[in-house]
Design a protein around this motif. Structure first.
Motif, PDB file in Angstrom:
ATOM      1  N   ALA A   7       0.928  -1.205  -0.023  1.00  0.00           N
ATOM      2  CA  ALA A   7       0.393  -0.396   0.165  1.00  0.00           C
ATOM      3  C   ALA A   7       0.691   1.109  -0.019  1.00  0.00           C
ATOM      4  O   ALA A   7       2.122   1.579   1.050  1.00  0.00           O
ATOM      5  CB  ALA A   7      -1.121   0.331   1.482  1.00  0.00           C
ATOM      6  N   PHE A  63      -4.263   1.235   5.388  1.00  0.00           N
ATOM      7  CA  PHE A  63      -2.727   0.757   6.011  1.00  0.00           C
ATOM      8  C   PHE A  63      -3.147   0.127   6.775  1.00  0.00           C
ATOM      9  O   PHE A  63      -2.030  -0.515   7.547  1.00  0.00           O
ATOM     10  CB  PHE A  63      -1.831   1.687   5.723  1.00  0.00           C
ATOM     11  N   ASP A  64      -4.463  -0.144   7.706  1.00  0.00           N
ATOM     12  CA  ASP A  64      -4.659  -0.121   8.947  1.00  0.00           C
ATOM     13  C   ASP A  64      -4.911  -1.415   9.506  1.00  0.00           C
ATOM     14  O   ASP A  64      -5.851  -1.791  10.217  1.00  0.00           O
ATOM     15  CB  ASP A  64      -4.784   0.360   9.543  1.00  0.00           C
ATOM     16  N   GLU A 115      -4.654  -6.649   6.194  1.00  0.00           N
ATOM     17  CA  GLU A 115      -2.905  -5.675   6.855  1.00  0.00           C
ATOM     18  C   GLU A 115      -2.255  -6.024   5.221  1.00  0.00           C
ATOM     19  O   GLU A 115      -2.457  -6.546   4.654  1.00  0.00           O
ATOM     20  CB  GLU A 115      -2.073  -6.149   7.173  1.00  0.00           C
ATOM     21  N   PRO A 116      -1.660  -4.678   5.065  1.00  0.00           N
ATOM     22  CA  PRO A 116      -1.292  -4.598   3.788  1.00  0.00           C
ATOM     23  C   PRO A 116       0.741  -5.480   4.123  1.00  0.00           C
ATOM     24  O   PRO A 116       0.800  -5.549   5.495  1.00  0.00           O
ATOM     25  CB  PRO A 116      -0.604  -3.484   2.816  1.00  0.00           C
ATOM     26  N   SER A 162       3.937  -1.333   3.542  1.00  0.00           N
ATOM     27  CA  SER A 162       3.194   0.038   3.801  1.00  0.00           C
ATOM     28  C   SER A 162       4.536   1.014   2.963  1.00  0.00           C
ATOM     29  O   SER A 162       5.507   1.343   4.033  1.00  0.00           O
ATOM     30  CB  SER A 162       3.155   0.770   4.980  1.00  0.00           C
ATOM     31  N   ILE A 202       5.402   4.494   2.431  1.00  0.00           N
ATOM     32  CA  ILE A 202       5.093   6.509   3.121  1.00  0.00           C
ATOM     33  C   ILE A 202       6.022   7.171   2.958  1.00  0.00           C
ATOM     34  O   ILE A 202       6.797   6.961   3.287  1.00  0.00           O
ATOM     35  CB  ILE A 202       4.261   5.630   4.254  1.00  0.00           C
ATOM     36  N   ALA A 218       0.837   2.490  10.619  1.00  0.00           N
ATOM     37  CA  ALA A 218       0.487   1.676   9.372  1.00  0.00           C
ATOM     38  C   ALA A 218       0.592   0.247   9.656  1.00  0.00           C
ATOM     39  O   ALA A 218       1.906  -0.257  10.689  1.00  0.00           O
ATOM     40  CB  ALA A 218       1.074   2.452   8.239  1.00  0.00           C
ATOM     41  N   LEU A 227       7.715  -1.613   7.082  1.00  0.00           N
ATOM     42  CA  LEU A 227       7.497   0.086   6.542  1.00  0.00           C
ATOM     43  C   LEU A 227       8.827   0.525   5.523  1.00  0.00           C
ATOM     44  O   LEU A 227       9.687   0.061   6.230  1.00  0.00           O
ATOM     45  CB  LEU A 227       7.519   1.011   7.419  1.00  0.00           C
TER      46      LEU A 227
END
Length: 497
Positions: free
Chosen positions: A197, A224-225, A231-232, A235, A237, A251, A255
């Protein structure tokens, strides 16, 4: 799948002939057929419950609705009553099509600006690595090499599940989808498994729908949550963005941060912008990567960094990622240069861009300024859409007036609003800038006037509609393409000269 099994999947109360097989799910009565279930959605303007009879007459084996059959007064082979028809539509479509998002790697991209370009960059990386892909976004829905024009940024849940199944069956191993805040709130992105995501940024837009920035952000956060059902896995970002930094704290999944900050995992500190594109070196968890892209402008640095992050999330190596980025030569209506054939050229540049928010307009005007440097002026043509967020109109006017040398404010898609009234709200910001501007509600006339005003070395920016090939006046949609009109005006200018 039998209707009895489908009822259990979506948590509905079922009656009737539940042993019937279902091969498709639709929210459109016109698409109902002998092996389909029809989901009656109550929309803002149309209530699908009014079309149950038509769906049954066309052969639908079952109806899914928030109402009972008695309340509607229509007999159907089977009836499944649910508490939320939109949520049921997504769950039912995913189940009937055997959850196709679990059988490929799906990248979902959300944010105010940059979604489309980032999606095309990620798609180019996938095609470079795997030879084929599926892409669903603002411009078109494409599976392999077959594409249709997009009706919404994110398709309806029944359509996206059906198209993802087609993508899997055609050999696609990965897919990319733009995910709008409207789509998230309307459950279109429910029941999807995202390999990655991506969050691009959040600036003022769609406040007519969300009413506040926090509500707008709350919709984006759901991607994202885990709110949407899963859930992805990763994430990706933008942590240069204030909302992005907030999102990164909550998230789910691994990450990957990106931006120009030193603490971003995918980052760059210097980049060269020219009229021919971008050059820079990015640092990543896999090492450094040299980027050469034909995309023009600072915003595309962020889009490319996001695409690098998504490429890493998908497991591709840096060589493949770099090649995919180089191969993405153009995205329709995103700082797209308009040219004319012939020995005589106008001597100035004309660019069409989809920028229709204050932040996007600021970014594209800054890019235009970087391109012309000290050798020319920036002339901008722009407007604001009717029946949409009014809070951005005066800010867009002030930005256009401040960052351009000459602004022409005109109609965008006025819809049911009076074009002159929209222009008056924009003018409040233009007046504050203290630069010369002109008001012409006829968009064709405005484009012709801007190109007539252009001098050697200038850049004419036509903003707001980008790839769109129509204009919405009242409730009518007429043919109108900024690029085509600009070419006509350029040929007229060259012929006149």
């Amino acid at each position: 799948m039998k209707l009895s099994e489908l009822a259990k999947e979506i948590g509905g109360t079922a009656t009737g002939h539940l042993d019937r097989e279902v091969l498709d799910v639709t929210h459109s009565s016109r698409s109902a057929r002998a092996d389909s279930a029809f989901v009656a959605i109550r929309g803002e303007k149309v209530d699908g419950n009014n079309y149950v009879r038509q769906a049954v007459e066309q052969g639908a084996v079952g109806v899914i609705s928030e109402l009972s059959a008695d309340a509607i007064g229509v007999e159907a082979p089977a009836w499944i009553r649910v508490t939320d028809a939109r949520a049921a539509l997504a769950l039912a479509a995913a189940a009937v099509h055997s959850h196709p998002s679990r059988q490929l790697k799906l990248v979902g991209i959300t944010g105010t600006n940059g979604k489309t370009t980032t999606a095309h960059l990620v798609d180019s990386i996938i095609r470079t690595a795997e030879g084929t892909s599926a892409l669903f976004g603002t411009i078109s829905y494409r599976i392999g090499d077959s594409a249709v024009d997009a009706s919404n940024t994110t398709p309806e849940a029944s359509d996206i599940q059906r198209m993802l199944r087609q993508a899997v069956d055609s050999g696609c191993r990965s897919a990319v989808m733009e995910v709008s805040s409207h789509a998230i709130e309307l459950h279109r992105a429910d029941a999807l498994q995202f390999a990655a995501a991506v969050f691009t940024n959040l600036t003022r837009d769609h406040l007519d729908y969300h009413h506040s920035m926090e509500s707008y952000f709350g919709a984006k956060r759901k991607l994202f949550d885990g709110t949407l059902g899963s859930e992805p896995e990763v994430s990706v970002i933008n942590c240069d963005d204030d909302y992005g930094r907030t999102l990164a704290r909550t998230a789910r999944g691994r990450l990957i941060s990106y931006g120009l900050r030193e603490d971003a995992e995918v980052r760059t500190s210097e980049f060269k912008i020219t009229a021919r594109g971008l050059l820079f070196v990015a640092s990543t968890p896999l090492g450094q990567i040299e980027i050469s892209s034909p995309l023009v402008g600072r915003p595309h640095v962020y889009n490319i960094l996001a695409a690098i992050g998504a490429g890493i999330a998908l497991g591709f190596n840096l060589e493949t990622i770099g090649k995919g980025i180089r191969n993405c030569a153009r995205v329709a209506g995103r700082f797209e240069q308009v040219t004319v054939e012939g020995p005589v050229q106008p001597g100035f540049s004309v660019v069409v861009d989809y920028a229709h928010t204050d932040d996007a307009l600021r970014n594209v005007l800054q890019t235009a300024r970087e391109v012309v440097g000290n050798s020319g002026r920036v002339v901008v043509v722009f407007g604001c859409g009717g029946d949409r967020d009014r809070t951005k109109r005066a800010p867009m006017g002030e930005i256009a007036g401040t960052l351009s040398d000459f602004a022409i404010v005109t109609s965008d898609n006025p819809r049911t609003e009076d074009p002159e009234a929209i222009i008056s709200e924009i003018e409040l910001g233009l007046a504050r800038a203290g630069k010369p501007y002109l008001k012409l509600s006829d968009r064709r006339e405005a484009i012709y006037r801007a190109i007539a005003e252009a001098r050697e070395g200038d850049l004419v920016l036509i903003a707001g509609k980008g790839h769109e090939t129509y204009q919405i006046l009242g409730r009518k949609r007429i043919d109108f393409d900024d690029r085509q009109v600009a070419r006509e005006a350029m040929r007229h200018r060259v012929g006149s000269d």
